[in-house]
Design a protein around this motif. Structure first.
Motif, PDB file in Angstrom:
ATOM      1  N   SER A 108     -10.340  -9.716   5.659  1.00 22.21           N
ATOM      2  CA  SER A 108     -10.458 -10.459   4.525  1.00 22.21           C
ATOM      3  C   SER A 108     -10.125 -11.972   4.858  1.00 22.21           C
ATOM      4  N   TYR A 109     -10.581 -12.781   4.243  1.00 26.64           N
ATOM      5  CA  TYR A 109     -10.732 -14.304   4.682  1.00 26.64           C
ATOM      6  C   TYR A 109     -10.914 -15.041   3.066  1.00 26.64           C
ATOM      7  N   ALA A 110     -10.763 -16.299   3.086  1.00 25.32           N
ATOM      8  CA  ALA A 110     -10.605 -17.242   2.064  1.00 25.32           C
ATOM      9  C   ALA A 110     -12.185 -17.358   1.578  1.00 25.32           C
ATOM     10  N   PRO A 111     -12.489 -17.374   0.241  1.00 23.66           N
ATOM     11  CA  PRO A 111     -11.525 -17.162  -0.678  1.00 23.66           C
ATOM     12  C   PRO A 111     -11.871 -15.858  -1.209  1.00 23.66           C
ATOM     13  N   SER A 112     -10.882 -15.195  -0.996  1.00 21.53           N
ATOM     14  CA  SER A 112     -10.817 -13.488  -1.437  1.00 21.53           C
ATOM     15  C   SER A 112      -9.316 -12.874  -1.799  1.00 21.53           C
ATOM     16  N   PHE A 113      -9.534 -11.790  -2.270  1.00 23.56           N
ATOM     17  CA  PHE A 113      -8.189 -11.143  -2.445  1.00 23.56           C
ATOM     18  C   PHE A 113      -7.951 -10.128  -1.149  1.00 23.56           C
ATOM     19  N   SER A 114      -6.906 -10.073  -0.828  1.00 25.12           N
ATOM     20  CA  SER A 114      -6.378  -9.117   0.151  1.00 25.12           C
ATOM     21  C   SER A 114      -5.251  -8.403   0.006  1.00 25.12           C
ATOM     22  N   GLY A 115      -5.051  -7.404   0.548  1.00 25.95           N
ATOM     23  CA  GLY A 115      -4.110  -6.149   0.321  1.00 25.95           C
ATOM     24  C   GLY A 115      -4.502  -4.795   0.473  1.00 25.95           C
ATOM     25  N   LEU A 116      -3.864  -4.040   0.550  1.00 23.14           N
ATOM     26  CA  LEU A 116      -4.040  -2.636   0.612  1.00 23.14           C
ATOM     27  C   LEU A 116      -4.240  -2.029  -0.787  1.00 23.14           C
ATOM     28  N   MET A 117      -5.262  -2.144  -1.653  1.00 19.92           N
ATOM     29  CA  MET A 117      -5.595  -2.005  -2.900  1.00 19.92           C
ATOM     30  C   MET A 117      -5.270  -0.624  -3.412  1.00 19.92           C
ATOM     31  N   GLU A 118      -5.649   0.355  -2.718  1.00 21.18           N
ATOM     32  CA  GLU A 118      -5.392   1.618  -3.041  1.00 21.18           C
ATOM     33  C   GLU A 118      -3.776   1.917  -3.171  1.00 21.18           C
ATOM     34  N   SER A 119      -2.974   1.280  -2.268  1.00 20.85           N
ATOM     35  CA  SER A 119      -1.674   1.509  -2.444  1.00 20.85           C
ATOM     36  C   SER A 119      -1.128   0.519  -3.637  1.00 20.85           C
ATOM     37  N   PHE A 120      -1.601  -0.780  -3.704  1.00 23.09           N
ATOM     38  CA  PHE A 120      -1.164  -1.605  -4.863  1.00 23.09           C
ATOM     39  C   PHE A 120      -1.439  -1.002  -6.304  1.00 23.09           C
ATOM     40  N   LEU A 121      -2.645  -0.595  -6.525  1.00 22.82           N
ATOM     41  CA  LEU A 121      -2.951  -0.130  -7.573  1.00 22.82           C
ATOM     42  C   LEU A 121      -2.310   1.159  -8.222  1.00 22.82           C
ATOM     43  N   THR A 122      -2.023   2.112  -7.271  1.00 25.03           N
ATOM     44  CA  THR A 122      -1.562   3.232  -7.408  1.00 25.03           C
ATOM     45  C   THR A 122      -0.020   3.440  -7.404  1.00 25.03           C
ATOM     46  N   GLN A 123       0.497   2.539  -6.435  1.00 24.97           N
ATOM     47  CA  GLN A 123       2.170   2.217  -6.038  1.00 24.97           C
ATOM     48  C   GLN A 123       2.574   3.566  -5.387  1.00 24.97           C
ATOM     49  N   ASN A 124       1.557   3.988  -4.714  1.00 27.13           N
ATOM     50  CA  ASN A 124       1.750   5.058  -3.947  1.00 27.13           C
ATOM     51  C   ASN A 124       1.909   4.739  -2.083  1.00 27.13           C
ATOM     52  N   PRO A 125       2.286   5.313  -1.149  1.00 25.43           N
ATOM     53  CA  PRO A 125       2.267   4.785   0.173  1.00 25.43           C
ATOM     54  C   PRO A 125       0.958   4.720   0.771  1.00 25.43           C
ATOM     55  N   SER A 126       0.445   3.797   1.431  1.00 29.20           N
ATOM     56  CA  SER A 126      -0.612   3.710   2.086  1.00 29.20           C
ATOM     57  C   SER A 126      -0.883   4.283   3.422  1.00 29.20           C
TER      58      SER A 126
END
Length: 186
Positions: A68-86
């Motif tokens: 990931s690099y500018a301009p974009s979102f970053s993060g571990l989406m599957e964990s962020f969206l579900t609030q489960n461990p990645s």
């Protein structure tokens, strides 16, 4: 960031400004692990500067999922969206500057404003289409085609990211990657 979001979906200024007020600046040096396997992703990041990689480990070897690099979102989406461990790690390759929002604040705003929910549904649709294209490339294209496609889409990464990481992302062994790198014009 506002321009980036409005290119995904038009949202009234007052709603978008309220949402953006929850984002905070966050800066970290290179080789910072932002998120770890077996931990729940607490933040969604918007990259303003720098490069990051998401990966999993198998026999102590990193297998790169994305950069990931500018301009974009970053993060571990599957964990962020579900609030489960990645199952993955997210690490900065270079010093990085972000805006970030907590899950709690993001979810509160999404529930409050239908326009933001639509924006992020469209964004997630784009991620899904991108993932399907990536799977197709990995399964249907030979290593030279994968290399050339990557070189066309992200040529600047060859100067900023270790060759071993790009080779891992493309699922090309180091020897073949080196041959391609030296023979294909970028």
């Amino acid at each position: 960031m506002k321009k980036f979001l409005l290119e995904i979906h038009q949202v009234p200024d007052n709603i978008l400004d309220e949402y953006l007020s929850y984002w905070q600046e966050y800066t970290v040096p290179k080789k910072t692990v932002l998120s770890e396997k077996d931990k729940t992703e607490s933040y969604l990041y918007f990259v303003q500067e720098g490069i990051q990689k998401a990966y999993f480990l198998n026999d102590e070897k990193q297998h790169i999922l994305f950069f990931s690099y500018a301009p974009s979102f970053s993060g571990l989406m599957e964990s962020f969206l579900t609030q489960n461990p990645s199952k993955y790690h997210l690490e900065t390759i270079t010093s990085s500057r972000f805006l970030r929002i907590s899950y709690k604040n993001h979810e509160k705003q999404i529930r409050k404003h239908r326009e933001l929910e639509t924006l992020f549904r469209i964004f997630i649709e784009k991620i899904l289409v991108g993932l399907m294209e990536r799977h197709h490339q990995l399964l249907a294209h030979n290593i030279e085609t994968r290399f050339k496609t990557f070189a066309k889409r992200s040529p600047h990464l060859f100067q900023l990211v270790a060759q071993k990481d790009i080779a891992s992302y493309l699922r090309i062994d180091a020897t073949n990657f080196s041959k391609l790198y030296n023979s294909v014009q970028i």
